[in-house]
Design an enzyme around this catalytic site. Structure first.
Site, PDB file in Angstrom:
ATOM      1  N   LYS A   1       9.761  59.640  52.463  1.00 24.51           N
ATOM      2  CA  LYS A   1       9.769  58.186  52.291  1.00 24.51           C
ATOM      3  C   LYS A   1       8.347  57.659  52.493  1.00 24.51           C
ATOM      4  O   LYS A   1       7.733  57.874  53.541  1.00 24.51           O
ATOM      5  CB  LYS A   1      10.722  57.583  53.324  1.00 24.51           C
TER       6      LYS A   1
HETATM    7  C1  E4P Z   1      15.833  51.490  53.864  1.00 17.77           C
HETATM    8  O1  E4P Z   1      15.682  52.662  53.652  1.00 17.77           O
HETATM    9  C2  E4P Z   1      15.633  50.850  55.181  1.00 17.77           C
HETATM   10  O2  E4P Z   1      15.865  51.784  56.202  1.00 17.77           O
HETATM   11  C3  E4P Z   1      16.577  49.736  55.429  1.00 17.77           C
HETATM   12  O3  E4P Z   1      17.602  49.605  54.513  1.00 17.77           O
HETATM   13  C4  E4P Z   1      16.074  48.561  56.162  1.00 17.77           C
HETATM   14  O4  E4P Z   1      17.096  47.634  56.327  1.00 17.77           O
HETATM   15  P1  E4P Z   1      17.032  46.418  57.369  1.00 17.77           P
HETATM   16  O5  E4P Z   1      16.448  45.252  56.679  1.00 17.77           O
HETATM   17  O6  E4P Z   1      18.470  46.201  57.725  1.00 17.77           O
HETATM   18  O7  E4P Z   1      16.200  46.889  58.539  1.00 17.77           O
END
Ligand code: E4P
Length: 217
Positions: free
Chosen positions: A87
């Site tokens: 990522k």
């Molecule tokens: C995506 O890979 C992120 O981990 C994630 O969906 C972040 O979401 P949030 O806005 O609930 O922290």
């Protein structure tokens, strides 16, 4: 549509896996910290533990923000397990790293995407997944779902293979709406998946079926 769970909590990952509908896991440094997983070695071990629970892709996020450091960290993550997807944040060196990883056959998830232009760049750089954060856009009174629709339109125009991973999903309606506009994947908390089960008429109907069965037996 693939279902990913967005957590580093092993119990929740197991529960979603046991439901039989889980296709993968996304994590981020905040989710790791929430579970108390700190220190490089513990974090790497936790990724392997997650891979050993699920069958699908597991996103592991780099902390580095400079090209050479992203490459080094990403290669280390990719070597942990063949389910790992690296990522990478949507920054200039991140885009360069996406292209590097793509050329090397290392799968990637471009994270922190908030605009169609960023998603176009991620696809051009060969990202396997692009993660538009729809909940965080909604939080600032911007239509997160519209971004998913825009990216779908652009990717379809040019047959980009990058998969749209709708992230920052907050509730079941986000899941349904993303499915309607053609997101390839959604990632959200366990409740955004199990919430899809629920309907009061199902509960009322089942209660009556069971009560009627008891009357005759
Ligand atoms: C995506 O890979 C992120 O981990 C994630 O969906 C972040 O979401 P949030 O806005 O609930 O922290």
């Amino acid at each position: 549509m693939k279902f990913f769970i967005d957590t580093a909590n092993l119990d929740q990952i197991r529960e979603a896996q046991e439901l039989g509908v889980l296709d993968g896991v996304t994590t981020n440094p905040s989710l790791m910290a929430k579970e108390g997983i700190t220190g490089r070695n513990n974090i790497l071990k936790h990724y392997v533990d997650i891979c050993n629970i699920v069958d699908g892709d597991v996103s592991a996020e780099v902390i580095a923000t400079e090209f050479n450091a992203i490459v080094k960290e990403g290669e280390e993550l990719a070597e942990l397990h063949d389910q790992i997807v690296v990522k990478v944040p949507m920054i200039k060196d991140g885009v360069k790293a996406l292209k590097y990883f793509s050329d090397k056959g290392i799968r990637t998830n471009c994270t922190l995407v908030f605009s169609a232009g960023q998603a176009l760049l991620a696809a051009k750089a060969g990202a396997t997944y692009v993660s538009p954060f729809i909940g965080r856009l909604d939080d600032i009174s911007t239509d997160g779902l519209n971004l998913i629709a825009e990216i779908r339109h652009i990717y379809d125009n040019y047959a980009f293979e990058t998969q749209i991973l709708a992230a920052s999903i907050r509730h079941t309606m986000h899941v349904i709406d993303c499915a309607k506009v053609g997101a390839d994947v959604m990632t959200g908390g366990l409740s955004s998946i199990t919430g899809l089960l629920k309907h009061p008429l199902t509960d009322i109907g089942l209660e009556k079926f069971l009560a009627d069965y008891k009357k005759g037996n």
